[in-house]
Design an enzyme around this catalytic site. Structure first.
Site, PDB file in Angstrom:
ATOM      1  N   LEU A  42       0.853  -1.184   0.000  1.00 31.84           N
ATOM      2  CA  LEU A  42       0.000   0.000   0.000  1.00 31.84           C
ATOM      3  C   LEU A  42       0.886   1.229   0.000  1.00 31.84           C
ATOM      4  O   LEU A  42       1.912   1.259   0.675  1.00 31.84           O
ATOM      5  CB  LEU A  42      -0.910  -0.004   1.230  1.00 31.84           C
ATOM      6  CG  LEU A  42      -1.717   1.247   1.578  1.00 31.84           C
ATOM      7  CD1 LEU A  42      -3.012   0.845   2.301  1.00 31.84           C
ATOM      8  CD2 LEU A  42      -0.945   2.235   2.462  1.00 31.84           C
ATOM      9  N   ASP A  44       0.121   5.648  -1.447  1.00 27.98           N
ATOM     10  CA  ASP A  44      -0.638   6.893  -1.318  1.00 27.98           C
ATOM     11  C   ASP A  44      -2.146   6.687  -1.136  1.00 27.98           C
ATOM     12  O   ASP A  44      -2.763   5.912  -1.868  1.00 27.98           O
ATOM     13  CB  ASP A  44      -0.475   7.753  -2.572  1.00 27.98           C
ATOM     14  CG  ASP A  44       0.974   8.017  -2.938  1.00 27.98           C
ATOM     15  OD1 ASP A  44       1.877   7.484  -2.270  1.00 27.98           O
ATOM     16  OD2 ASP A  44       1.204   8.761  -3.897  1.00 27.98           O
ATOM     17  N   ARG A 171       2.560  14.322 -12.394  1.00 26.12           N
ATOM     18  CA  ARG A 171       1.636  13.319 -11.835  1.00 26.12           C
ATOM     19  C   ARG A 171       0.801  13.885 -10.680  1.00 26.12           C
ATOM     20  O   ARG A 171       1.016  14.975 -10.190  1.00 26.12           O
ATOM     21  CB  ARG A 171       2.401  12.095 -11.354  1.00 26.12           C
ATOM     22  CG  ARG A 171       3.559  12.343 -10.402  1.00 26.12           C
ATOM     23  CD  ARG A 171       4.246  11.007 -10.108  1.00 26.12           C
ATOM     24  NE  ARG A 171       5.471  11.157  -9.328  1.00 26.12           N
ATOM     25  CZ  ARG A 171       6.681  11.272  -9.850  1.00 26.12           C
ATOM     26  NH1 ARG A 171       6.842  11.277 -11.157  1.00 26.12           N
ATOM     27  NH2 ARG A 171       7.743  11.391  -9.066  1.00 26.12           N
ATOM     28  N   ASP A 172      -0.163  13.054 -10.263  1.00 28.07           N
ATOM     29  CA  ASP A 172      -0.953  13.233  -9.044  1.00 28.07           C
ATOM     30  C   ASP A 172      -1.947  14.395  -9.134  1.00 28.07           C
ATOM     31  O   ASP A 172      -1.896  15.340  -8.335  1.00 28.07           O
ATOM     32  CB  ASP A 172      -0.045  13.418  -7.824  1.00 28.07           C
ATOM     33  CG  ASP A 172       1.056  12.373  -7.729  1.00 28.07           C
ATOM     34  OD1 ASP A 172       0.838  11.259  -8.242  1.00 28.07           O
ATOM     35  OD2 ASP A 172       2.115  12.668  -7.159  1.00 28.07           O
TER      36      ASP A 172
END
Length: 481
Positions: A42, A44, A171-172
């Site tokens: 796991l 973000d 990104r993001d």
């Protein structure tokens, strides 16, 4: 809508998760009130939102590899942040523009519809540096009318749509609305000389689908080569930019982790022009905190959840788990006062409180999940020791969290010391779970989070203090078939 590849992956993941959850009860380091992956890796938290009277908590998930490889989005739902349903995988890397990973992103809710934006990762085969070439970052949109079933993916931005002057590291996406306009921030690595420079770029849209570049947020001085996981929002009247810079020189009691987490105070609110920010503040100064994301809860409060982990730390410290790695932090309510961001544990966590405990109860009954509230009259002799090896203390105007002695070396798995300059400590609120500790100092003005792997349970508190200890219940998690 899941593709044929997605359906095949779904079947394989379900089988892995079922086998793993059957054996999870025998794993002494599985946490009681933190969200974890059923198996694998796991990282973000993604797509955090309150939708149709439920919270949706997605997370980066690598079910096939404990050290993180191909990224999916796992998915929890909850009405109260205490009782959860694990939905399974909701976003698959199963199309040509995200086949090497469904990277991080956000959720936006409007007109009873969920809009998910994320980065589709592509890594080409060949002799590339994967910074300026060999990597493609696509911005993907999927929508849902129920938070479970999603429509077909749309690639709404690709490399040709991003502004000049940045590398292939973009990104993001995080999306929000102000007035009649929609806004999106993404983290970038600028192609500047002599070194790359991190920044956040802002896009705008009239329809949530077609986006155009608007402006950039830069630091006054060169600060990191990449700013990941941006989150721009107004908190108590002040714009705050949360981001995770990579490539900052490490400085004791200031910038101690390999990659940082924290925020800039944004001086302007006119996003049409480039914005320059100055001082960077760390949100969590512990060993294990990264990629936080915020959302608005049912009470209209700004709430943050982070990844209790960090990338690229294996040469320094590890996690003593075999079939899974990492978890999410507890939910934290944010406020802005005294020119800084404060974090307080979300009110929902008080529902986990059971009986009050004595220090002897923890050791005698091997209690591994509890909350400690400490009021401090004089912090000069303050010392809290958890499981004989994790020391919390105030010395020479520093707050220190340190793994000490042979036991500390063992239970810290390579973690050593983290600290911050702090003249006065007047209260502590400490959350201990089976393999995690979160420490909130002075009503949440400073926070330290760490994983640890205790051999046994114990607690010692020394100093001119008064305290209360609550035993904490576990989250109830139902796994969807």
């Amino acid at each position: 809508m899941i593709s044929v590849l997605g359906k095949t992956l779904k079947k394989a993941i379900k089988k892995l998760e079922k086998e793993s959850l059957l054996s999870a009860k025998n794993d002494k380091y599985r946490l009681n009130y933190h969200l974890m992956p059923p198996i694998g890796w796991l990282n973000d938290p993604n797509g955090l939102c309150y939708y149709n009277n439920e919270y949706n908590i997605f997370f980066q998930y690598s079910p096939f590899e404990v050290n993180g490889e191909l990224k999916f989005w796992g998915h929890y739902k909850t009405k109260d942040l205490i009782n959860y349903r694990y939905i399974g995988v909701s976003v698959y890397p199963d199309e040509k523009y995200d086949c090497h990973g469904a990277f991080s992103g956000s959720a936006f809710i409007e007109n009873n519809k969920m809009y998910i934006y994320y980065t589709g990762n592509i890594e080409l085969r060949g002799d590339y540096d994967y910074v300026n070439e060999g990597r493609e970052s696509n911005t993907i949109l999927i929508t849902s009318n129920d938070g479970i079933n999603f429509d077909n993916k749309k690639c709404i931005m690709e490399m040709k749509d991003y502004p000049d002057g940045i590398t292939n590291h973009i990104r993001d996406p995080k999306v929000w609305k102000e007035g009649n306009m929609y806004y999106m921030v993404q983290g970038v690595r600028r192609n500047t000389k002599p070194n790359n420079k991190g920044a956040v770029i802002i896009f705008t849209s009239e329809d949530k689908v077609h986006w155009k570049y608007l402006s950039m947020i830069n630091s006054k001085e060169d600060f990191a080569y990449m700013w990941e996981c941006p989150d721009l929002f107004k908190l108590d009247g002040q714009y705050i930019l949360i981001t995770c810079p990579q490539g900052v020189k490490r400085v004791e009691s200031l910038y101690e982790n390999i990659y940082l987490n924290g925020y800039f105070i944004v001086p302007e609110d006119n996003f049409k022009n480039d914005i320059t920010v100055d001082k960077f503040f760390i949100l969590d100064k512990g060993f294990d905190f990264y990629a936080p994301q915020t959302f608005i809860d049912e009470n209209n409060d700004r709430v943050m959840i982070g990844w209790m982990g960090l990338p690229d730390i294996d040469e320094e410290y590890k996690n003593n788990t075999e079939t899974w790695q990492h978890c999410l932090t507890i939910a934290r309510t944010l406020s802005f006062k005294n020119n800084r961001v404060y974090q307080t544990p979300h009110k929902s966590l008080e529902k986990l409180r059971r009986d009050t405990l004595s220090i002897e109860d923890i050791k005698n009954n091997n209690i591994d999940s509890y909350e400690v509230l400490i009021d401090i009259k004089d912090s000069k002799d303050l010392q809290v020791v958890i499981s004989e090896g994790l020391f919390i203390k105030h010395q020479n105007n520093k707050f220190i969290l340190e793994f000490m002695g042979d036991i500390g070396k063992t239970i810290g798995c390579g973690r050593t010391k983290r600290s911050v300059e702090l003249n006065t400590i007047y209260n502590l609120r400490i959350f201990v779970d089976t393999s995690s500790v979160e420490v909130f100092i002075n009503d949440g003005s400073d926070v330290f989070t760490t994983r640890y792997y205790p051999l046994s349970q114990s607690l010692k508190i020394k100093g001119d203090v008064s305290y209360t200890i609550y035993q904490l219940d576990s989250f109830a998690i139902q796994v969807e078939n």
